[in-house]
Motif scaffolding. Structure first.
Motif, PDB file in Angstrom:
ATOM      1  N   ALA A  21      47.061  52.232  51.116  1.00 21.97           N
ATOM      2  CA  ALA A  21      46.807  50.905  50.577  1.00 21.97           C
ATOM      3  C   ALA A  21      48.110  50.346  50.050  1.00 21.97           C
ATOM      4  CB  ALA A  21      45.779  50.984  49.448  1.00 21.97           C
ATOM      5  N   ALA A  22      48.473  49.182  50.458  1.00 23.47           N
ATOM      6  CA  ALA A  22      49.695  48.558  49.985  1.00 23.47           C
ATOM      7  C   ALA A  22      49.497  48.076  48.560  1.00 23.47           C
ATOM      8  CB  ALA A  22      50.069  47.396  50.900  1.00 23.47           C
ATOM      9  N   SER A  23      50.606  47.904  47.837  1.00 25.68           N
ATOM     10  CA  SER A  23      50.495  47.415  46.469  1.00 25.68           C
ATOM     11  C   SER A  23      49.915  46.006  46.447  1.00 25.68           C
ATOM     12  CB  SER A  23      51.852  47.458  45.773  1.00 25.68           C
ATOM     13  OG  SER A  23      52.747  46.592  46.414  1.00 25.68           O
ATOM     14  N   CYS A  24      50.014  45.297  47.546  1.00 24.26           N
ATOM     15  CA  CYS A  24      49.413  43.971  47.678  1.00 24.26           C
ATOM     16  C   CYS A  24      48.157  44.105  48.528  1.00 24.26           C
ATOM     17  CB  CYS A  24      50.397  42.998  48.324  1.00 24.26           C
ATOM     18  SG  CYS A  24      51.852  42.725  47.328  1.00 24.26           S
ATOM     19  N   ALA A  25      47.198  44.815  48.013  1.00 23.50           N
ATOM     20  CA  ALA A  25      45.968  45.067  48.756  1.00 23.50           C
ATOM     21  C   ALA A  25      45.227  43.770  49.044  1.00 23.50           C
ATOM     22  CB  ALA A  25      45.073  46.018  47.967  1.00 23.50           C
ATOM     23  N   ASN A  26      44.500  43.761  50.131  1.00 24.86           N
ATOM     24  CA  ASN A  26      43.691  42.613  50.521  1.00 24.86           C
ATOM     25  C   ASN A  26      42.481  42.559  49.593  1.00 24.86           C
ATOM     26  OD1 ASN A  26      42.772  40.447  52.007  1.00 24.86           O
ATOM     27  ND2 ASN A  26      42.003  41.693  53.689  1.00 24.86           N
ATOM     28  N   ARG A  27      42.387  41.504  48.788  1.00 28.21           N
ATOM     29  CA  ARG A  27      41.298  41.368  47.821  1.00 28.21           C
ATOM     30  C   ARG A  27      40.681  39.990  47.938  1.00 28.21           C
ATOM     31  NH1 ARG A  27      44.263  41.635  42.943  1.00 28.21           N
ATOM     32  NH2 ARG A  27      42.335  41.297  41.849  1.00 28.21           N
ATOM     33  N   VAL A  28      39.368  39.937  47.693  1.00 22.96           N
ATOM     34  CA  VAL A  28      38.649  38.666  47.693  1.00 22.96           C
ATOM     35  C   VAL A  28      37.802  38.562  46.440  1.00 22.96           C
ATOM     36  CG1 VAL A  28      38.559  38.483  50.224  1.00 22.96           C
ATOM     37  CG2 VAL A  28      36.653  39.539  48.998  1.00 22.96           C
ATOM     38  N   LYS A  29      37.437  37.334  46.128  1.00 20.57           N
ATOM     39  CA  LYS A  29      36.525  37.076  45.016  1.00 20.57           C
ATOM     40  C   LYS A  29      35.268  36.443  45.595  1.00 20.57           C
ATOM     41  CE  LYS A  29      36.516  35.866  40.299  1.00 20.57           C
ATOM     42  NZ  LYS A  29      37.317  36.489  39.302  1.00 20.57           N
ATOM     43  N   PHE A  30      34.117  36.980  45.208  1.00 19.63           N
ATOM     44  CA  PHE A  30      32.831  36.461  45.654  1.00 19.63           C
ATOM     45  C   PHE A  30      31.857  36.571  44.498  1.00 19.63           C
ATOM     46  CE2 PHE A  30      28.561  37.508  47.311  1.00 19.63           C
ATOM     47  CZ  PHE A  30      28.261  36.299  47.908  1.00 19.63           C
ATOM     48  N   ASP A  31      31.164  35.508  44.190  1.00 23.70           N
ATOM     49  CA  ASP A  31      30.144  35.505  43.140  1.00 23.70           C
ATOM     50  C   ASP A  31      30.687  36.073  41.823  1.00 23.70           C
ATOM     51  OD1 ASP A  31      27.620  34.813  42.280  1.00 23.70           O
ATOM     52  OD2 ASP A  31      26.717  36.728  42.845  1.00 23.70           O
ATOM     53  N   ASP A  32      31.892  35.613  41.433  1.00 22.85           N
ATOM     54  CA  ASP A  32      32.564  36.038  40.196  1.00 22.85           C
ATOM     55  C   ASP A  32      32.864  37.533  40.131  1.00 22.85           C
ATOM     56  OD1 ASP A  32      32.740  33.465  39.104  1.00 22.85           O
ATOM     57  OD2 ASP A  32      30.683  33.582  38.359  1.00 22.85           O
ATOM     58  N   GLN A  33      33.037  38.158  41.270  1.00 22.12           N
ATOM     59  CA  GLN A  33      33.340  39.586  41.335  1.00 22.12           C
ATOM     60  C   GLN A  33      34.496  39.789  42.317  1.00 22.12           C
ATOM     61  OE1 GLN A  33      29.844  41.970  41.817  1.00 22.12           O
ATOM     62  NE2 GLN A  33      30.981  43.717  42.581  1.00 22.12           N
ATOM     63  N   THR A  34      35.366  40.777  42.051  1.00 16.51           N
ATOM     64  CA  THR A  34      36.505  41.059  42.914  1.00 16.51           C
ATOM     65  C   THR A  34      36.208  42.278  43.783  1.00 16.51           C
ATOM     66  OG1 THR A  34      38.004  40.171  41.251  1.00 16.51           O
ATOM     67  CG2 THR A  34      38.983  41.559  42.949  1.00 16.51           C
TER      68      THR A  34
END
Length: 138
Positions: free
Chosen positions: A41-54
């Motif tokens: 996992a890179a330090s800049c991991a692919n992250r999303v926010k959905f329904d106020d949750q990461t």
């Protein structure tokens, strides 16, 4: 300039250049082995926010996609210590889908079409037991 002075300046310059090279390497993006889902996992991991949750992405997970459940927003990379979860005018929005057999609080699939989705798991800790079963089966 004497030979001793020239040697001293040359040695000093090499030390400065070596230090600069090491500093440049230390600033680069790092990887961490042992992440769930296989691969680093890179330090800049692919992250999303959905329904106020990461959520964070996991790779090589076999799953069955369910119905559309809303819109997920890709979070900016937080490798500079800034606020990555702030709303941004250039934030990328994609469709979020339910994953059959999982609660959307545990995991979602995100992408522009059901044929091109990425598996995302709740980013608050270890994957829930139902998600871990999918990971183990993949």
């Amino acid at each position: 300039m004497t030979a001793r002075t020239a040697f001293s300046r040359s040695a000093t310059m090499r030390a400065v250049l070596a230090t600069a090279a090491l500093a440049a390497l230390a600033v680069g993006c790092t990887t961490t082995s042992g992440s769930s889902g296989g691969g680093g996992a890179a330090s800049c991991a692919n992250r999303v926010k959905f329904d106020d949750q990461t959520y964070r992405d996991l790779v090589n997970i076999k799953f069955t996609v369910g119905d559309k459940v809303g819109t997920a927003t890709t979070l900016a990379c937080d490798d500079t210590g800034g606020n990555s979860e702030s709303d941004s005018a250039d934030a990328v929005k994609s469709t979020a889908y339910k994953i059959d057999g999982l609660d959307t609080r545990d995991a979602i699939a995100v992408g522009d079409s059901p044929d091109d989705l990425t598996f995302f798991v709740d980013d608050s800790g270890d994957p829930p037991a139902a998600v871990q079963k999918l990971i183990d089966a993949s």
